[in-house]
Motif scaffolding. Sequence first.
Motif, mmCIF file in Angstrom:
data_model
loop_
_atom_site.group_PDB
_atom_site.id
_atom_site.type_symbol
_atom_site.label_atom_id
_atom_site.label_comp_id
_atom_site.label_asym_id
_atom_site.label_seq_id
_atom_site.Cartn_x
_atom_site.Cartn_y
_atom_site.Cartn_z
ATOM 1 N N TYR A 33 0.833 -1.201 0.000
ATOM 2 C CA TYR A 33 0.000 0.000 0.000
ATOM 3 C C TYR A 33 0.866 1.250 0.000
ATOM 4 O O TYR A 33 1.865 1.337 0.709
ATOM 5 C CB TYR A 33 -0.886 0.025 1.248
ATOM 6 C CG TYR A 33 -1.555 1.363 1.461
ATOM 7 C CD1 TYR A 33 -2.635 1.752 0.679
ATOM 8 C CD2 TYR A 33 -1.079 2.253 2.424
ATOM 9 C CE1 TYR A 33 -3.237 2.991 0.853
ATOM 10 C CE2 TYR A 33 -1.672 3.495 2.612
ATOM 11 C CZ TYR A 33 -2.753 3.851 1.820
ATOM 12 O OH TYR A 33 -3.337 5.078 1.999
ATOM 13 N N PRO A 66 0.049 5.596 -0.084
ATOM 14 C CA PRO A 66 -0.987 6.643 -0.169
ATOM 15 C C PRO A 66 -0.961 7.333 -1.531
ATOM 16 O O PRO A 66 0.086 7.441 -2.164
ATOM 17 C CB PRO A 66 -0.587 7.625 0.947
ATOM 18 C CG PRO A 66 0.345 6.861 1.830
ATOM 19 C CD PRO A 66 1.037 5.869 0.962
ATOM 20 N N ASP A 84 4.626 -8.088 7.454
ATOM 21 C CA ASP A 84 3.647 -7.191 6.841
ATOM 22 C C ASP A 84 3.964 -6.935 5.375
ATOM 23 O O ASP A 84 3.057 -6.836 4.543
ATOM 24 C CB ASP A 84 3.612 -5.848 7.583
ATOM 25 C CG ASP A 84 3.044 -5.958 8.988
ATOM 26 O OD1 ASP A 84 2.436 -7.003 9.314
ATOM 27 O OD2 ASP A 84 3.204 -4.995 9.767
ATOM 28 N N GLU A 89 -12.227 1.311 9.549
ATOM 29 C CA GLU A 89 -11.124 1.188 10.518
ATOM 30 C C GLU A 89 -10.179 0.052 10.140
ATOM 31 O O GLU A 89 -8.962 0.156 10.353
ATOM 32 C CB GLU A 89 -11.697 0.963 11.921
ATOM 33 C CG GLU A 89 -10.647 0.896 13.030
ATOM 34 C CD GLU A 89 -10.010 -0.470 13.202
ATOM 35 O OE1 GLU A 89 -8.849 -0.537 13.668
ATOM 36 O OE2 GLU A 89 -10.674 -1.482 12.851
ATOM 37 N N GLN A 134 -7.885 1.255 7.473
ATOM 38 C CA GLN A 134 -6.905 2.185 8.052
ATOM 39 C C GLN A 134 -5.823 1.427 8.815
ATOM 40 O O GLN A 134 -4.627 1.753 8.703
ATOM 41 C CB GLN A 134 -7.621 3.178 8.967
ATOM 42 C CG GLN A 134 -8.560 4.121 8.222
ATOM 43 C CD GLN A 134 -9.432 4.949 9.145
ATOM 44 O OE1 GLN A 134 -9.601 4.627 10.330
ATOM 45 N NE2 GLN A 134 -10.007 6.028 8.616
ATOM 46 N N PHE A 135 -6.221 0.429 9.582
ATOM 47 C CA PHE A 135 -5.279 -0.394 10.356
ATOM 48 C C PHE A 135 -4.258 -1.064 9.429
ATOM 49 O O PHE A 135 -3.042 -1.036 9.686
ATOM 50 C CB PHE A 135 -6.070 -1.444 11.141
ATOM 51 C CG PHE A 135 -5.239 -2.502 11.799
ATOM 52 C CD1 PHE A 135 -4.529 -2.233 12.967
ATOM 53 C CD2 PHE A 135 -5.174 -3.788 11.264
ATOM 54 C CE1 PHE A 135 -3.766 -3.235 13.576
ATOM 55 C CE2 PHE A 135 -4.418 -4.780 11.863
ATOM 56 C CZ PHE A 135 -3.708 -4.498 13.027
ATOM 57 N N HIS A 170 -3.569 -0.293 6.203
ATOM 58 C CA HIS A 170 -2.799 0.711 5.457
ATOM 59 C C HIS A 170 -1.656 1.272 6.282
ATOM 60 O O HIS A 170 -0.564 1.549 5.756
ATOM 61 C CB HIS A 170 -3.727 1.834 4.987
ATOM 62 C CG HIS A 170 -4.618 1.442 3.854
ATOM 63 N ND1 HIS A 170 -5.710 2.193 3.459
ATOM 64 C CD2 HIS A 170 -4.580 0.370 3.013
ATOM 65 C CE1 HIS A 170 -6.299 1.595 2.435
ATOM 66 N NE2 HIS A 170 -5.635 0.493 2.145
ATOM 67 N N GLN A 171 -1.887 1.437 7.577
ATOM 68 C CA GLN A 171 -0.812 1.931 8.446
ATOM 69 C C GLN A 171 0.380 0.976 8.475
ATOM 70 O O GLN A 171 1.515 1.384 8.731
ATOM 71 C CB GLN A 171 -1.346 2.147 9.865
ATOM 72 C CG GLN A 171 -2.247 3.372 10.000
ATOM 73 C CD GLN A 171 -2.982 3.426 11.334
ATOM 74 O OE1 GLN A 171 -2.804 2.556 12.193
ATOM 75 N NE2 GLN A 171 -3.814 4.448 11.503
ATOM 76 N N LYS A 172 0.125 -0.291 8.186
ATOM 77 C CA LYS A 172 1.182 -1.297 8.160
ATOM 78 C C LYS A 172 1.743 -1.503 6.752
ATOM 79 O O LYS A 172 2.561 -2.388 6.530
ATOM 80 C CB LYS A 172 0.655 -2.618 8.732
ATOM 81 C CG LYS A 172 0.236 -2.503 10.194
ATOM 82 C CD LYS A 172 -0.301 -3.801 10.731
ATOM 83 C CE LYS A 172 -0.695 -3.652 12.189
ATOM 84 N NZ LYS A 172 0.443 -3.264 13.067
ATOM 85 N N GLY A 173 1.268 -0.695 5.807
ATOM 86 C CA GLY A 173 1.732 -0.814 4.430
ATOM 87 C C GLY A 173 1.112 -1.958 3.666
ATOM 88 O O GLY A 173 1.633 -2.367 2.620
#
Length: 287
Positions: free
Chosen positions: A37, A39, A216, A231, A234-235, A237-240
Motif C-alpha cells: 500500500y 498513499p 507485513d 477502521e 486504516q489499520f 494501510h498503516q502497516k503498508g
Amino acid sequence: MTIKYVLLFGLGYSLATCSPATYTKIPTGGGPAFFSYKPNNGPAKISAHRGGGDLTGYPENCIESFAFLAKKLPVIIECDIDLTKDSVMVMMHDATLDRTTTATGKLIDRTYAELAQYQLEDNMGNATPYKIPTLEEVLNWGKGKVAFTLDVKRNVSFEKVVNMVRKTGMSDYAAVITYNAQDAAKLNKLDPNLMISVTIRNHAEYDRLHELGIPDNRMVAFVGVKEPEVELYQFLHQKGIACILGTLGNLDKQAAAKGDQVYKKFAENGADIMSTDRPLEVWQAVK
C-alpha cells in the motif's frame, strides 16, 4: 472460483496510450514495493476473477481472455491452477471439465495430451477455438503485460507452483492466494520473498498471521466479499498492507442494480484492489 488469493497485482499500473492492439504496461521493478500500500497511488486496481470469464466468446482461465482485458485496462489476472493425470499444471477452476470445456469427466483423469482435443467454452456455454493453457504458458505470456494472483487447487502443491513462478521469472509480479494462516506460513517458508494473498477480515486474523511470522511487507489482505469497517482498511494501510475487496457476487450485483458509481465509493472507503466479475465496468468507474 472460490475467493482465494495468491495475488499479483500492480498498484502502479500506467495505461499505455497506444492503439487497442497494444497491451497496457506494468511498471518494472516489482517485489514488495509493487504489492504494498502507498498513499495517493492512483485509482483502485482491478483484479479479474478467473481472468474475466463472463465475457461472451472469452472463457475463464484462458490466455486469449487475459489478453483481451490486458489491451483494455491495467489488469491483475486472478486465475486457478489444477493438475492433470500426468502432473501438468493447467488453468482450470472446476475439478471436472463439464462446465468450461467441450469435454466431460474429471480433469485429474486426463493427461495433458488428451486435453488438446477439447475446446474451452465461455460462461454462456459457447464453444470457442481456445485451448486449456498450462501455468507455464500463462506466466510466460504475462511478462510485461499483467500481474497475477494464483489460486492453487487442492491437487497442486505450493512448492510446485513456487518453483514454476521462479522458473518463469515472475516472482515479482505474482502473488499466491491462501485461505488460512497455516498455508500462508508454509508459503512464507518456501519462499520468504514471495507476496502472499491472505484473508484478513478482522484484527484477530491479522494477529494469527503475525504470530506465524508472516511479515507485513509480504502480505496483501483480502478483506472479504462485503465491505469491512473503514477502521480495518486504516489499520492495514498503516502497516503498508494493500487491501483487496471481493466485489464478485453480491457487491457486483449491487453495482449493476444501483449504478457503477458504487465502485468509486468502495475505493474511497479504502479498497485498493477490487476482485470482480465486471472488470470493464469497474475500470470505467474508477479510472
